[in-house]
Design a protein around this motif. Structure first.
Motif, PDB file in Angstrom:
ATOM      1  N   GLN A  11       0.824  -1.209   0.000  1.00 57.18           N
ATOM      2  CA  GLN A  11       0.000   0.000   0.000  1.00 57.18           C
ATOM      3  C   GLN A  11       0.857   1.259   0.000  1.00 57.18           C
ATOM      4  O   GLN A  11       0.482   2.288  -0.556  1.00 57.18           O
ATOM      5  CB  GLN A  11      -0.928   0.001   1.220  1.00 57.18           C
ATOM      6  N   TYR A  12       2.022   1.172   0.640  1.00 58.05           N
ATOM      7  CA  TYR A  12       2.931   2.314   0.715  1.00 58.05           C
ATOM      8  C   TYR A  12       4.084   2.186  -0.284  1.00 58.05           C
ATOM      9  O   TYR A  12       5.072   2.913  -0.190  1.00 58.05           O
ATOM     10  CB  TYR A  12       3.490   2.446   2.133  1.00 58.05           C
ATOM     11  N   LYS A  13       3.954   1.246  -1.228  1.00 54.28           N
ATOM     12  CA  LYS A  13       4.973   1.002  -2.254  1.00 54.28           C
ATOM     13  C   LYS A  13       6.333   0.715  -1.639  1.00 54.28           C
ATOM     14  O   LYS A  13       7.368   1.184  -2.116  1.00 54.28           O
ATOM     15  CB  LYS A  13       5.060   2.206  -3.207  1.00 54.28           C
ATOM     16  N   LEU A  14       6.323  -0.103  -0.573  1.00 55.12           N
ATOM     17  CA  LEU A  14       7.557  -0.442   0.123  1.00 55.12           C
ATOM     18  C   LEU A  14       7.869  -1.937   0.099  1.00 55.12           C
ATOM     19  O   LEU A  14       8.859  -2.366   0.691  1.00 55.12           O
ATOM     20  CB  LEU A  14       7.489   0.031   1.588  1.00 55.12           C
ATOM     21  N   TYR A  15       7.026  -2.719  -0.577  1.00 52.57           N
ATOM     22  CA  TYR A  15       7.326  -4.154  -0.624  1.00 52.57           C
ATOM     23  C   TYR A  15       8.569  -4.342  -1.484  1.00 52.57           C
ATOM     24  O   TYR A  15       8.603  -3.937  -2.654  1.00 52.57           O
ATOM     25  CB  TYR A  15       6.145  -4.944  -1.186  1.00 52.57           C
ATOM     26  N   PRO A  16       9.614  -4.956  -0.950  1.00 54.56           N
ATOM     27  CA  PRO A  16      10.936  -4.883  -1.582  1.00 54.56           C
ATOM     28  C   PRO A  16      11.217  -5.875  -2.713  1.00 54.56           C
ATOM     29  O   PRO A  16      12.218  -5.708  -3.418  1.00 54.56           O
ATOM     30  CB  PRO A  16      11.879  -5.156  -0.400  1.00 54.56           C
ATOM     31  N   LEU A  17      10.418  -6.890  -2.912  1.00 53.88           N
ATOM     32  CA  LEU A  17      10.727  -7.918  -3.896  1.00 53.88           C
ATOM     33  C   LEU A  17      10.937  -7.309  -5.284  1.00 53.88           C
ATOM     34  O   LEU A  17      10.128  -6.512  -5.759  1.00 53.88           O
ATOM     35  CB  LEU A  17       9.611  -8.961  -3.948  1.00 53.88           C
ATOM     36  N   SER A  18      12.070  -7.685  -5.916  1.00 53.64           N
ATOM     37  CA  SER A  18      12.468  -7.234  -7.268  1.00 53.64           C
ATOM     38  C   SER A  18      12.856  -5.769  -7.323  1.00 53.64           C
ATOM     39  O   SER A  18      13.092  -5.236  -8.408  1.00 53.64           O
ATOM     40  CB  SER A  18      11.343  -7.516  -8.293  1.00 53.64           C
ATOM     41  N   GLN A  19      12.937  -5.101  -6.181  1.00 56.17           N
ATOM     42  CA  GLN A  19      13.360  -3.702  -6.148  1.00 56.17           C
ATOM     43  C   GLN A  19      14.884  -3.618  -6.015  1.00 56.17           C
ATOM     44  O   GLN A  19      15.520  -4.511  -5.435  1.00 56.17           O
ATOM     45  CB  GLN A  19      12.700  -2.975  -4.978  1.00 56.17           C
ATOM     46  N   PRO A  20      15.502  -2.549  -6.547  1.00 59.27           N
ATOM     47  CA  PRO A  20      16.953  -2.365  -6.380  1.00 59.27           C
ATOM     48  C   PRO A  20      17.314  -2.311  -4.893  1.00 59.27           C
ATOM     49  O   PRO A  20      16.661  -1.603  -4.123  1.00 59.27           O
ATOM     50  CB  PRO A  20      17.221  -1.029  -7.077  1.00 59.27           C
ATOM     51  N   MET A  21      18.320  -3.056  -4.503  1.00 58.96           N
ATOM     52  CA  MET A  21      18.684  -3.132  -3.090  1.00 58.96           C
ATOM     53  C   MET A  21      19.076  -1.778  -2.519  1.00 58.96           C
ATOM     54  O   MET A  21      18.831  -1.487  -1.353  1.00 58.96           O
ATOM     55  CB  MET A  21      19.819  -4.141  -2.900  1.00 58.96           C
ATOM     56  N   ASN A  22      19.702  -0.931  -3.341  1.00 61.04           N
ATOM     57  CA  ASN A  22      20.157   0.363  -2.815  1.00 61.04           C
ATOM     58  C   ASN A  22      19.025   1.371  -2.649  1.00 61.04           C
ATOM     59  O   ASN A  22      19.227   2.474  -2.135  1.00 61.04           O
ATOM     60  CB  ASN A  22      21.266   0.944  -3.693  1.00 61.04           C
ATOM     61  N   THR A  23      17.805   1.000  -3.079  1.00 61.17           N
ATOM     62  CA  THR A  23      16.652   1.897  -2.881  1.00 61.17           C
ATOM     63  C   THR A  23      15.745   1.413  -1.751  1.00 61.17           C
ATOM     64  O   THR A  23      14.798   2.102  -1.393  1.00 61.17           O
ATOM     65  CB  THR A  23      15.819   2.006  -4.173  1.00 61.17           C
ATOM     66  N   ILE A  24      16.028   0.245  -1.211  1.00 65.60           N
ATOM     67  CA  ILE A  24      15.183  -0.332  -0.151  1.00 65.60           C
ATOM     68  C   ILE A  24      15.606   0.235   1.199  1.00 65.60           C
ATOM     69  O   ILE A  24      16.779   0.202   1.558  1.00 65.60           O
ATOM     70  CB  ILE A  24      15.304  -1.870  -0.140  1.00 65.60           C
ATOM     71  N   SER A  25      14.627   0.754   1.937  1.00 67.87           N
ATOM     72  CA  SER A  25      14.887   1.348   3.249  1.00 67.87           C
ATOM     73  C   SER A  25      14.243   0.506   4.348  1.00 67.87           C
ATOM     74  O   SER A  25      13.028   0.588   4.562  1.00 67.87           O
ATOM     75  CB  SER A  25      14.352   2.781   3.318  1.00 67.87           C
ATOM     76  N   PRO A  26      15.027  -0.312   5.063  1.00 67.30           N
ATOM     77  CA  PRO A  26      14.466  -1.082   6.175  1.00 67.30           C
ATOM     78  C   PRO A  26      13.806  -0.197   7.228  1.00 67.30           C
ATOM     79  O   PRO A  26      12.806  -0.595   7.831  1.00 67.30           O
ATOM     80  CB  PRO A  26      15.690  -1.808   6.745  1.00 67.30           C
ATOM     81  N   ARG A  27      14.350   0.988   7.431  1.00 70.45           N
ATOM     82  CA  ARG A  27      13.776   1.875   8.458  1.00 70.45           C
ATOM     83  C   ARG A  27      12.366   2.307   8.078  1.00 70.45           C
ATOM     84  O   ARG A  27      11.463   2.319   8.924  1.00 70.45           O
ATOM     85  CB  ARG A  27      14.669   3.109   8.626  1.00 70.45           C
ATOM     86  N   LYS A  28      12.153   2.673   6.815  1.00 68.71           N
ATOM     87  CA  LYS A  28      10.817   3.073   6.375  1.00 68.71           C
ATOM     88  C   LYS A  28       9.847   1.896   6.473  1.00 68.71           C
ATOM     89  O   LYS A  28       8.671   2.074   6.810  1.00 68.71           O
ATOM     90  CB  LYS A  28      10.867   3.595   4.945  1.00 68.71           C
TER      91      LYS A  28
END
Length: 254
Positions: free
Chosen positions: A68-85
């Motif tokens: 819903q918040y466009k934060l599901y990380p699958l297939s996303q570039p690792m350097n754009t994924i924010s665990p904190r968010k």
């Protein structure tokens, strides 16, 4: 002209060069972790801590919330994924107590969740309907059905959080009462009745004080009294007072 090579010295120099190159690469990778990581997230590992009681969360709900918040990380570039968010977003859920998210060098994103576990469902006479967790926090209604202790009657949110949550914790922490107690009913004077799973009667607990003592006295009465006299012999059992149990016979008993 004969050239004599000091092979031992050459070997030492070569080893020093190799170690030096390794250290440079290691320091570079440490200072630039994104470059050392896989380019994309290849797997999302969701671990929801299991409790003795069933909760409301499952991996599908976690995925839905992050998506819903466009934060599901699958297939996303690792350097754009924010665990904190991701953590901040998941903590917005009333069903999440704690969460930890992190990335691995192999391209995985791990999500570890401790969920809030409901201990009692409130269905008050004024129309309020919600759950309480073991800390007394209010949890909203969910479409997920679960076998849980129910409280009905004259219940304010303050009474529910300050009183009923404590009574519910005592019940669910005891294996006997966790299986036997089905419902609590709050009377207008704030005293408590309990409806058991087995037996055609209501147990009157009185004021919500010394609940441990009252429940233990009632448990012993079940074991040493009703097991012999019959579980349907009485329709009302009063354990309000110390050192005594007052029973009202069931006139409908055949």
């Amino acid at each position: 002209m004969t050239i004599n090579f000091n092979w031992k010295q050459i070997l030492i120099v070569a080893c020093n060069v190799i170690v030096g190159i390794y250290l440079v690469l290691a320091v570079t990778a440490f200072n630039n972790p994104d470059e050392a990581m896989a380019e994309q997230c290849t797997e999302v590992k969701i671990d929801i801590e299991q409790e003795s009681m069933e909760g409301f969360l499952n991996p599908g709900e976690v995925k839905k919330l992050l998506s819903q918040y466009k934060l599901y990380p699958l297939s996303q570039p690792m350097n754009t994924i924010s665990p904190r968010k991701m953590e901040e977003t998941l903590l917005k859920s009333p069903f999440v107590e704690k969460v930890e998210c992190y990335k691995t060098l192999s391209g995985h994103v791990c999500i570890n969740i401790k969920q809030r576990i409901p201990v009692i469902r409130i269905m008050a006479i004024n129309g309020d309907s919600y759950y309480l967790d073991h800390h007394g926090n209010i949890m909203p209604e969910s479409g997920y059905a679960t076998d849980i202790l129910i409280a009905t009657g004259n219940i304010t949110k303050r009474y529910a959080q300050n009183v009923l949550s404590k009574v519910a914790n005592k019940i669910v922490s005891n294996s006997f009462w966790r299986n036997q107690a089905v419902q609590l009913n709050v009377l207008p004077n704030q005293t408590l009745e309990m409806v058991p799973r087995v037996g055609d009667h209501i147990a009157f607990l009185g004021s919500p004080n010394n609940i441990d003592t009252k429940l233990e006295r009632l448990r012993k009465f079940y074991i040493y009294g009703l097991n012999k006299a019959g579980w349907n012999k009485y329709n009302y059992i009063n354990v309000e007072f110390n050192n005594q149990i007052i029973c009202k016979k069931n006139n409908r008993q055949i």
